[in-house]
Motif scaffolding. Structure first.
Motif, PDB file in Angstrom:
ATOM      1  N   ALA A  27      74.031  56.682  41.752  1.00 24.20           N
ATOM      2  CA  ALA A  27      74.723  57.975  41.812  1.00 24.20           C
ATOM      3  C   ALA A  27      74.288  58.888  42.943  1.00 24.20           C
ATOM      4  O   ALA A  27      74.010  60.075  42.720  1.00 24.20           O
ATOM      5  N   PHE A  28      74.278  58.392  44.154  1.00 25.17           N
ATOM      6  CA  PHE A  28      73.891  59.225  45.296  1.00 25.17           C
ATOM      7  C   PHE A  28      74.721  60.495  45.357  1.00 25.17           C
ATOM      8  O   PHE A  28      74.212  61.554  45.731  1.00 25.17           O
ATOM      9  N   SER A  29      75.981  60.417  44.978  1.00 27.30           N
ATOM     10  CA  SER A  29      76.879  61.564  45.105  1.00 27.30           C
ATOM     11  C   SER A  29      76.477  62.717  44.201  1.00 27.30           C
ATOM     12  O   SER A  29      76.987  63.841  44.362  1.00 27.30           O
ATOM     13  N   ARG A  30      75.585  62.504  43.262  1.00 31.42           N
ATOM     14  CA  ARG A  30      75.154  63.556  42.341  1.00 31.42           C
ATOM     15  C   ARG A  30      73.782  64.134  42.704  1.00 31.42           C
ATOM     16  O   ARG A  30      73.168  64.826  41.901  1.00 31.42           O
ATOM     17  N   TYR A  31      73.324  63.831  43.880  1.00 36.73           N
ATOM     18  CA  TYR A  31      72.048  64.389  44.327  1.00 36.73           C
ATOM     19  C   TYR A  31      72.269  65.490  45.349  1.00 36.73           C
ATOM     20  O   TYR A  31      73.056  65.325  46.292  1.00 36.73           O
ATOM     21  N   TRP A  52      75.507  68.673  46.059  1.00 31.90           N
ATOM     22  CA  TRP A  52      76.336  67.564  45.614  1.00 31.90           C
ATOM     23  C   TRP A  52      77.660  68.030  45.020  1.00 31.90           C
ATOM     24  O   TRP A  52      78.638  67.298  45.021  1.00 31.90           O
ATOM     25  N   THR A  53      77.697  69.260  44.517  1.00 31.79           N
ATOM     26  CA  THR A  53      78.910  69.717  43.837  1.00 31.79           C
ATOM     27  C   THR A  53      80.033  70.063  44.813  1.00 31.79           C
ATOM     28  O   THR A  53      81.195  69.747  44.537  1.00 31.79           O
ATOM     29  N   ASP A  54      79.692  70.726  45.915  1.00 27.74           N
ATOM     30  CA  ASP A  54      80.741  71.196  46.824  1.00 27.74           C
ATOM     31  C   ASP A  54      80.438  70.932  48.289  1.00 27.74           C
ATOM     32  O   ASP A  54      81.211  71.330  49.162  1.00 27.74           O
ATOM     33  N   THR A  68      72.448  70.464  61.926  1.00 23.52           N
ATOM     34  CA  THR A  68      73.560  70.295  60.991  1.00 23.52           C
ATOM     35  C   THR A  68      73.241  69.162  60.027  1.00 23.52           C
ATOM     36  O   THR A  68      72.947  68.039  60.460  1.00 23.52           O
ATOM     37  N   ILE A  69      73.299  69.472  58.743  1.00 24.27           N
ATOM     38  CA  ILE A  69      73.111  68.445  57.715  1.00 24.27           C
ATOM     39  C   ILE A  69      74.480  67.999  57.224  1.00 24.27           C
ATOM     40  O   ILE A  69      75.399  68.821  57.080  1.00 24.27           O
ATOM     41  N   SER A  70      74.606  66.703  56.981  1.00 26.28           N
ATOM     42  CA  SER A  70      75.861  66.163  56.459  1.00 26.28           C
ATOM     43  C   SER A  70      75.548  64.957  55.593  1.00 26.28           C
ATOM     44  O   SER A  70      74.418  64.456  55.601  1.00 26.28           O
ATOM     45  N   ARG A  71      76.555  64.508  54.853  1.00 25.46           N
ATOM     46  CA  ARG A  71      76.341  63.357  53.981  1.00 25.46           C
ATOM     47  C   ARG A  71      77.573  62.476  53.967  1.00 25.46           C
ATOM     48  O   ARG A  71      78.702  62.955  54.139  1.00 25.46           O
ATOM     49  N   ASP A  72      77.333  61.218  53.740  1.00 26.93           N
ATOM     50  CA  ASP A  72      78.403  60.236  53.571  1.00 26.93           C
ATOM     51  C   ASP A  72      78.136  59.547  52.238  1.00 26.93           C
ATOM     52  O   ASP A  72      77.282  58.660  52.153  1.00 26.93           O
TER      53      ASP A  72
END
Length: 124
Positions: A27-31, A52-54, A68-72
């Protein structure tokens, strides 16, 4: 979750680097995902976080406008793009994960999972 940071190196002042932090596990998307750094002889300090929420991002004043921080989420990876680097940005950079917290946190005590650190050295 296990975190593996990479992308550090030696760069001249004014240059750029992009750090990556690959996560394995659930569940990476929930961190909430954050970057901290620790310079020699100093305490570890907050650099940036992405929720993780928005997907909102927050930065320390010292890097705002330059990093700049970003996530995939599909790749379970978080990035830190660092531009206009300064010698005072020299440090070990750590990625960290905080599971399912509604609020993003700036304190390192809130983070349960840490990567091993990647060294960034900025020469003047």
């Amino acid at each position: 979750v296990q975190l593996q940071a990479s992308g550090g190196g030696l760069v001249q002042a004014g240059g750029s680097l992009r750090l990556s932090c690959a996560a394995s596990g659930r569940a990476f998307s929930r961190y909430n995902m954050a970057w901290f750094r620790q310079a020699p002889g100093k305490e570890r300090e907050f650099v940036a976080v992405i929720g993780w929420t928005d997907g909102r991002t927050y930065y320390s004043d010292s890097v705002k406008g330059r990093f700049t921080i970003s996530r995939d989420n599909a790749e379970s990876t978080v990035y830190l793009q660092m531009n206009s680097l300064k010698p005072e940005d020299t440090a070990l950079y750590y990625c960290a994960a905080d599971y399912s917290n509604i609020r993003v946190q700036y304190s390192l005590r809130a983070y349960d999972y840490w990567g091993q650190g990647t060294l960034v050295t900025v020469s003047s």
